[in-house]
Design a protein around this motif. Sequence first.
Motif, short mmCIF file in Angstrom:
data_model
loop_
_atom_site.label_atom_id
_atom_site.label_comp_id
_atom_site.label_asym_id
_atom_site.label_seq_id
_atom_site.Cartn_x
_atom_site.Cartn_y
_atom_site.Cartn_z
N GLY A 50 0.88 -1.17 0.17
CA GLY A 50 -0.13 -0.06 -0.02
C GLY A 50 0.87 1.28 -0.05
N ARG A 51 0.49 2.14 1.08
CA ARG A 51 1.47 3.41 1.09
C ARG A 51 2.68 3.01 1.77
N GLN A 52 2.75 2.05 2.30
CA GLN A 52 3.91 1.63 3.33
C GLN A 52 4.93 0.64 2.55
N ARG A 53 5.84 0.54 3.35
CA ARG A 53 6.81 -0.65 2.82
C ARG A 53 6.95 -1.69 4.08
N THR A 54 7.13 -3.01 3.71
CA THR A 54 7.37 -3.98 4.71
C THR A 54 8.51 -4.45 4.69
#
Length: 103
Positions: A79-83
């Motif tokens: 999404g708008r994050q990074r994992t």
Amino acid sequence: MATTARTFDHPDLAGIELTTVLFALSDPARLDLVRQLAAKGPQTVAQCHTVDPDVPKSTFSHHLKTLRESGLIRNEPAGRQRTITLRRDELEARFPGLLAPLL
């Protein structure tokens, strides 16, 4: 106009070298980050940065890059994050018993 998340290259299992992994783990901040991922599982970049929030973003980004390029972690869009994910099973297959004493 939709933008796509930037993807990073991750070394294949066969391309992961022991010396590169050991170098990445030689820094206490990077070792702490790997330990956090081992204990808590996948985390966002923001969650990972809580290991030492006083570290400048540029230094933290460098730590993530070093860990990713060594093959220790995956850094993938979510999404708008990074994992950020520890490649524990893959590393265990490549270097049996390497991570257990460190974690």
